[in-house]
Design an enzyme around this catalytic site. Sequence first.
Site, PDB file in Angstrom:
ATOM      1  N   CYS A  44       0.817  -1.220   0.000  1.00  0.00           N
ATOM      2  CA  CYS A  44       0.000   0.000   0.000  1.00  0.00           C
ATOM      3  C   CYS A  44       0.852   1.273   0.000  1.00  0.00           C
ATOM      4  O   CYS A  44       0.643   2.180  -0.821  1.00  0.00           O
ATOM      5  CB  CYS A  44      -0.968  -0.014   1.175  1.00  0.00           C
ATOM      6  SG  CYS A  44      -0.215   0.101   2.821  1.00  0.00           S
ATOM      7  N   HIS A  74      -2.645   1.167   6.840  1.00  0.00           N
ATOM      8  CA  HIS A  74      -3.010   1.069   5.424  1.00  0.00           C
ATOM      9  C   HIS A  74      -3.180   2.477   4.879  1.00  0.00           C
ATOM     10  O   HIS A  74      -3.598   3.392   5.596  1.00  0.00           O
ATOM     11  CB  HIS A  74      -4.302   0.274   5.234  1.00  0.00           C
ATOM     12  CG  HIS A  74      -4.604  -0.023   3.785  1.00  0.00           C
ATOM     13  ND1 HIS A  74      -3.934  -0.980   3.074  1.00  0.00           N
ATOM     14  CD2 HIS A  74      -5.483   0.551   2.915  1.00  0.00           C
ATOM     15  CE1 HIS A  74      -4.395  -1.013   1.830  1.00  0.00           C
ATOM     16  NE2 HIS A  74      -5.330  -0.082   1.710  1.00  0.00           N
ATOM     17  N   HIS A  93      -5.754   1.810  -4.347  1.00  0.00           N
ATOM     18  CA  HIS A  93      -4.847   1.266  -3.332  1.00  0.00           C
ATOM     19  C   HIS A  93      -4.441  -0.153  -3.695  1.00  0.00           C
ATOM     20  O   HIS A  93      -5.015  -0.778  -4.588  1.00  0.00           O
ATOM     21  CB  HIS A  93      -5.503   1.303  -1.943  1.00  0.00           C
ATOM     22  CG  HIS A  93      -6.667   0.357  -1.789  1.00  0.00           C
ATOM     23  ND1 HIS A  93      -6.853  -0.428  -0.678  1.00  0.00           N
ATOM     24  CD2 HIS A  93      -7.716   0.072  -2.614  1.00  0.00           C
ATOM     25  CE1 HIS A  93      -7.960  -1.147  -0.803  1.00  0.00           C
ATOM     26  NE2 HIS A  93      -8.502  -0.861  -1.965  1.00  0.00           N
TER      27      HIS A  93
END
Length: 343
Positions: free
Chosen positions: A259, A307, A319
């Site tokens: 990520c 994240h 993402h």
Amino acid sequence: MASHRRPTQSGVSQSARVTVLSAAAATAAAATAAAAFAAPAAADPGQPGKARVDRLFAQAEEATEQYNQADERADRLRREISQAQDSVARGQERINRMRGALGAIAGAQYRSGGLDPSLALLLSEDPDSYLDKAAALDRLGERQSAELRELHQEQRRIGQQRTEATRKLAELERSRAEVARHKRTVESKLAEARRVLNALPEVERAAFDRASRSGRGALPDLSGAVPASGRAAAAVAAARQAVGKPYVWGANGPSGFDCSGLMQWSYAHAGVGLPRTSQAQRFAGRRVPLSEARPGDLVAYRADASHIAMYVGNGQVIHAPYPGAPVRYDPVGMMPVSSVTRV
């Protein structure tokens, strides 16, 4: 706040520059984003197996960011140690030259010494010349004393550098051990997630697979999205190019991403150097309210920011979700948002 390095990047398309749309379109986009923020995706209580897989992936991602942080620290230490070792080597060469020069002077003085200066003056055939030479020797002695003091200072400095290099070597070993530990944690969590996923009933596993494939190659309507700056537009354009690439933990492109690696790679195409981890990336710019998110803003998730995604407008982010799921579009409210950062 992290500092931005702005290396020259080639290959950024001119199409990444986005023209400002009408105020009505911008207002509509903001309203769409606000609605998406207000309704984050809720966990399905009827799918305990899926919830466990999601939790394991989240834990693996947290460990991945810790791995990235430890690996980045190890890289920094390796560079610092290399620089310190080079400096010590250069300093030692200088000390050797200084010692050689001082030794030559001392040897010459020893060979010409042994005669009392007053007696040497009495026996000299040219007293004026002798006095000139004596004055020169005095000045040479002062210079020798200064060089000796400089030699001692250089020796102390090199000693301190050696001590610091030794300390950093020990720190590097600890960092390497930390990298290996986080890697084992990631691999363990991912292996467990795969076991749980494979043990899910066929219906649940099919639903999970459909969710992991959602968004592949799909481009949401971004007509009402206005990036905050040219560099944000360039980063969004790069992130769109990565859609469909696989999630690879610890990777920052170009063939695979985790990520934070995707965010770092995307902004590198805009000439902006982001930190490596999601926790550091959320401090790499100015915080903005969720309702004012614009394309290119970084959206951090969970309380620990383990994240991170890029907002691209109309309530959507790009993402790298988790292993097995490619880089994709998802609703911005897919999980609890902890912050939004404008780079």
